[in-house]
Design an enzyme around this catalytic site. Structure first.
Site, PDB file in Angstrom:
ATOM      1  N   ASN A 192      -4.098   6.307  -0.425  1.00 23.00           N
ATOM      2  CA  ASN A 192      -3.413   6.552   0.842  1.00 23.00           C
ATOM      3  C   ASN A 192      -2.688   7.889   0.876  1.00 23.00           C
ATOM      4  OD1 ASN A 192      -4.104   4.358   2.488  1.00 23.00           O
ATOM      5  ND2 ASN A 192      -2.709   3.028   1.385  1.00 23.00           N
ATOM      6  N   GLU A 222      -5.840  -0.438  -7.270  1.00 24.92           N
ATOM      7  CA  GLU A 222      -4.826   0.439  -7.859  1.00 24.92           C
ATOM      8  C   GLU A 222      -3.784  -0.426  -8.556  1.00 24.92           C
ATOM      9  OE1 GLU A 222      -4.706   4.221  -4.781  1.00 24.92           O
ATOM     10  OE2 GLU A 222      -3.526   2.457  -4.287  1.00 24.92           O
ATOM     11  N   HIS A 249      -2.694  -3.197  -6.013  1.00 27.27           N
ATOM     12  CA  HIS A 249      -3.087  -2.897  -4.636  1.00 27.27           C
ATOM     13  C   HIS A 249      -4.593  -2.998  -4.438  1.00 27.27           C
ATOM     14  CE1 HIS A 249      -3.695   0.231  -1.259  1.00 27.27           C
ATOM     15  NE2 HIS A 249      -3.465  -0.953  -0.724  1.00 27.27           N
ATOM     16  N   SER A 276       0.811  -1.213   0.000  1.00 20.88           N
ATOM     17  CA  SER A 276       0.000   0.000   0.000  1.00 20.88           C
ATOM     18  C   SER A 276       0.845   1.264   0.000  1.00 20.88           C
ATOM     19  CB  SER A 276      -0.919   0.015   1.230  1.00 20.88           C
ATOM     20  OG  SER A 276      -0.159   0.008   2.421  1.00 20.88           O
TER      21      SER A 276
END
Length: 384
Positions: free
Chosen positions: A187, A149, A137, A116
Site C-alpha cells: 500500500n 505481509e 496482512h 492494511s
C-alpha cells in the site's frame, strides 16, 4: 493448530477458509449472528463453485467446512493458538477488542491484526503482553492472493515473528516481512500507480481510457489504474492514500488527488455504485482510448519510474528486502514484474535521468529521486 478469526466479513471469512483448508481448527467470531450466517452461506457457495471447477471434491468440501465453527462470543476463542483480527480500520476499536481478547486467551497465544495501514506498535500497546502482537496482512480475496505481509512491531518477540512466518508459509502463502511503517510494502509502493495516473489526467495529457490502455498495452498490467480504482472502490482507495499521506507527515509523494476526492464525494465509487471513472450501468459502453503509441510510452514510463522510485526508497529505508519488495508487488497486486527487477532491466541510470527530468520540470518534492537509485547509478550497481 487452533485459529480464531475476529470479523466475519469478506476478509475474515477468506482467512478462515485459508486456515481451514490448511487443516487448522478455526473459530470465526462476529457479534452479529446474521453476519455469521451470511459468512457460512457464502463459504458453501464458494466451495460448491470450486467443486464445479474441479478444484476440490465433495470430501474436501466437507473437511474444510468441518474445520470451521462459528461463535458470537469473544470468549469462544479462548483455546486459540493464533488469533487474527479482520474488523473495521479503527485503531480505538481494534485496541478495545484486543484488550478484551487478551483476558480470555493463553499467554502464548499470538494476537495478530490484518490491518492494511494502522500502526502495529499502537495496537500492541493495548496488550499486557505486547510482544505477542504482530501484523499479518492478507490481500483480498484471501484464498486466491498468494501474498501475506508479516509486520513485526518494535515490541514483537523474535519467537512470535518466526512462528507467524512459519504458520503462514505452511498455509501455502508467500510471506513478505515488512517494517511497521504506513502502508507496509504494497500500500506504500503502489501509491504512484494511482497518484501519478490521476496527475497525468489532471494535467490534461490523456483521459482515463487512454491512461489505462497505455499501462496495459505497454506495461502488461492486468488492469489500468482507473479500472483498478473502480474495482477497489474510489472511497476505499482514496482513504488509503489520505491515510498514508497523513501518516508520512504530508510528504508530497503521497498527496491525494482532488479528482478522486470529488468522485468519492459524488458517490462515483466504481463498480459497486454503478459509476466511477467508467459507467457500469446496463447498456453503457466503455470509451475508446486514443491509441497513440508515443503517448502511451510517455504515460507508461512516467508511472513506472515513479513506482520504481518508491520501491527503491522502501529498500533504502529498510522497509523490506529487495526480494520481499518484488514478491509483494507481483504476488500482492499482480504486477507483471518486480519493480526492482524492472529497474535493473531498463537501467538504473535511465530511471535517475527520468526522475531528474520530472523534478526539473515541476520542482515538486514528489519527483525527488531516491538516494539509493542515485548512489547505485553512480556506482554502476544493480538490485539483483
Amino acid at each position: 493448530m487452533n485459529v480464531g478469526i475476529i470479523g466475519s466479513g469478506t476478509m475474515g471469512s477468506g482467512i478462515a477458509q485459508v486456515a481451514a483448508t490448511a487443516g487448522c481448527q478455526v473459530k470465526l467470531y462476529d457479534t452479529n449472528q446474521a453476519a455469521l450466517d451470511k459468512a457460512k452461506a457464502a463459504l458453501e457457495k464458494i466451495l460448491n463453485r470450486l467443486i464445479e471447477k474441479g478444484r476440490i471434491d465433495a470430501d474436501e468440501k466437507n473437511r474444510i467446512q468441518s474445520n470451521i465453527s462459528y461463535v458470537d462470543n469473544l470468549k469462544g476463542l479462548s483455546d486459540s493458538n493464533l488469533t487474527i483480527e479482520a474488523i473495521i480500520e479503527n485503531l480505538d476499536i481494534k485496541k478495545k477488542v484486543f484488550s478484551e481478547l487478551e483476558s480470555y486467551v493463553a499467554d502464548d497465544c499470538i494476537i495478530a491484526s490484518n490491518t492494511s495501514s494502522l500502526s502495529i506498535a499502537s495496537i500492541a500497546a493495548s496488550l499486557n503482553k505486547p510482544e505477542r502482537c504482530v501484523g499479518i496482512h492478507f490481500f483480498n480475496p484471501a484464498p486466491l492472493m498468494k501474498l501475506v505481509e508479516v509486520i513485526p512491531a518494535i515490541q514483537t518477540s523474535k519467537d512470535v515473528l518466526q512462528k507467524s512466518i512459519d504458520t503462514i508459509s505452511n498455509w501455502k502463502k508467500v510471506v513478505a516481512v515488512a517494517k511497521d511503517t504506513p502502508g507496509f510494502i504494497v500500500n506504500r509502493v503502489a501509491r504512484p500507480f494511482y497518484g501519478e495516473a490521476l496527475r497525468i489526467y489532471e494535467e490534461g495529457i490523456a483521459d482515463f481510457a487512454t491512461i489505462d490502455w497505455s499501462l496495459k498495452t505497454i506495461g502488461g498490467f492486468r488492469m489500468g489504474p482507473f479500472e483498478l480504482m473502480d474495482f477497489i472502490g474510489n472511497d476505499v482507495n482514496y482513504t488509503v492514500t489520505e491515510t498514508v499521506f497523513t501518516a508520512f507527515y504530508f510528504d508530497p509523494r503521497y498527496k491525494p488527488a482532488f479528482t478522486q476526492k470529488r468522485f468519492s464525494e459524488a458517490g462515483y465509487l466504481g463498480r459497486k455504485s454503478g459509476k466511477g471513472y467508467y459507467d457500469y450501468s446496463e447498456g453503457a459502453t466503455k470509451p475508446n482510448p486514443v491509441e497513440d503509441n508515443a503517448l502511451a510510452e510517455k504515460i507508461f514510463n512516467r508511472v513506472l519510474v515513479m513506482l520504481i522510485n518508491e520501491a527503491a526508497d522502501a529498500l533504502f529505508l529498510n522497509i523490506a528486502s529487495a526480494e520481499d519488495i518484488d514478491n509483494a508487488m507481483t504476488k500482492g497486486v499482480n504486477y507483471p514484474k518486480g519493480l526492482l527487477s524492472w529497474a535493473d532491466e531498463i537501467g538504473i541510470d535511465k530511471c535517475v535521468t527520468a526522475l531528474d527530468r520530472l523534478y526539473e520540470e515541476y520542482h515538486e518534492d514528489r519527483y525527488r529521486c531516491s538516494p539509493l537509485l542515485r548512489k547505485m547509478s553512480r556506482e554502476h550497481k544493480t538490485f539483483f
